[in-house]
Design a protein around this motif. Structure first.
Motif, short mmCIF file in Angstrom:
data_model
loop_
_atom_site.label_atom_id
_atom_site.label_comp_id
_atom_site.label_asym_id
_atom_site.label_seq_id
_atom_site.Cartn_x
_atom_site.Cartn_y
_atom_site.Cartn_z
N GLY A 68 41.98 50.81 38.07
CA GLY A 68 42.90 51.82 37.22
C GLY A 68 42.35 52.19 35.89
O GLY A 68 41.12 51.67 35.61
N PRO A 69 42.85 52.83 35.25
CA PRO A 69 42.43 53.31 33.92
C PRO A 69 42.29 52.23 33.12
O PRO A 69 42.97 51.23 32.92
CB PRO A 69 43.59 54.20 33.38
N VAL A 70 41.03 52.15 32.36
CA VAL A 70 40.78 51.00 31.08
C VAL A 70 42.04 51.10 30.22
O VAL A 70 42.10 49.98 29.82
CB VAL A 70 39.49 51.20 30.73
N GLU A 71 42.53 52.33 29.93
CA GLU A 71 43.46 52.23 28.64
C GLU A 71 44.67 51.33 29.22
O GLU A 71 45.47 51.22 27.95
CB GLU A 71 43.59 53.78 28.44
N ALA A 72 45.04 51.14 30.37
CA ALA A 72 46.20 50.30 30.67
C ALA A 72 45.76 49.04 31.41
O ALA A 72 46.72 48.27 32.09
CB ALA A 72 46.95 51.38 31.56
N LEU A 73 44.50 48.73 31.12
CA LEU A 73 43.84 47.56 32.00
C LEU A 73 44.71 46.27 31.56
O LEU A 73 44.99 45.13 32.37
CB LEU A 73 42.61 47.33 31.86
N GLY A 74 44.89 46.07 30.15
CA GLY A 74 45.55 44.68 29.41
C GLY A 74 46.81 44.42 30.34
O GLY A 74 46.97 43.30 30.91
N PRO A 75 47.67 44.99 30.17
CA PRO A 75 49.08 44.81 31.06
C PRO A 75 48.89 44.88 32.35
O PRO A 75 49.67 43.73 32.94
CB PRO A 75 50.01 46.02 30.84
N ARG A 76 48.11 45.45 33.21
CA ARG A 76 47.91 45.52 34.46
C ARG A 76 47.43 44.10 35.08
O ARG A 76 47.91 43.60 35.94
CB ARG A 76 47.01 46.60 35.11
#
Length: 182
Positions: A68-76
């Motif tokens: 998925g998008p790196v910009e939302a990787l932390g929560p994912r």
């Protein structure tokens, strides 16, 4: 040896390594748990070290999380970790408890590199991407340590969406630092 026997040996090994650690788990104990001869275990896995490596290998869908998008990787990634099953917990505990066993230390380092750091590093850009991938691995390990090793009840009882939001934001800051060009 049938696939089901091999699977049973790996399950027993994972459980015993998680409970007693590498040094205090014998091939005989693993074999006894499954009801097979220890020689059969060694004939198939060749050594206790190779059995350990097979037993603690996680067949995680980690790549799907990374896709998925790196910009939302932390929560994912935090959400993914919070959904980990009992086998994943057992593997993590086995790795923690075996980390001081000289026979497996280099294997652990290679596995950490190949299974987490390298795939994550491939998704990051910028001059310090390697460091950020390694720091992210440390942050992930910290969450698992809190949940599975010390069994922090406050973290375990916290609302999942709050843990994902807070811890995910901390992890995201490492992955894509605010104000950075990458």
């Amino acid at each position: 040896m049938t696939g089901s026997t091999r699977d049973a040996i790996e399950r027993a090994a994972t459980r015993l390594f998680a409970e007693f650690g590498y040094a205090r788990t014998s091939v005989r104990a693993i074999a006894a748990e499954v009801g097979v001869d220890a020689a059969l275990v060694i004939r198939h896995f060749r050594s206790k070290e190779q059995l350990f490596v097979a037993a603690v290998r996680l067949d995680l869908a980690f790549q799907e999380v990374l896709d998925g998008p790196v910009e939302a990787l932390g929560p994912r990634l935090v959400e993914y970790l919070l959904e980990a099953d009992e086998r994943a917990r057992g593997v993590f505990l086995a790795l923690v408890r075996a980390s001081d066993a000289g026979q497996v230390e280099s294997v652990l380092r290679r596995t950490h590199e190949a299974e987490f750091v390298t795939p994550l590093r491939r998704r990051l850009t910028g001059p310090d991407a390697q460091l950020r991938a390694r720091l992210a691995a440390a942050v992930v390990a910290g969450l698992l340590y809190s949940l599975w090793v010390v069994r922090d009840e406050a973290v375990a009882a916290a609302p999942r969406d709050l843990v994902v939001a807070r811890y995910g934001a901390a992890l995201q800051e490492i992955l894509t630092p605010a104000g950075s060009l990458y």
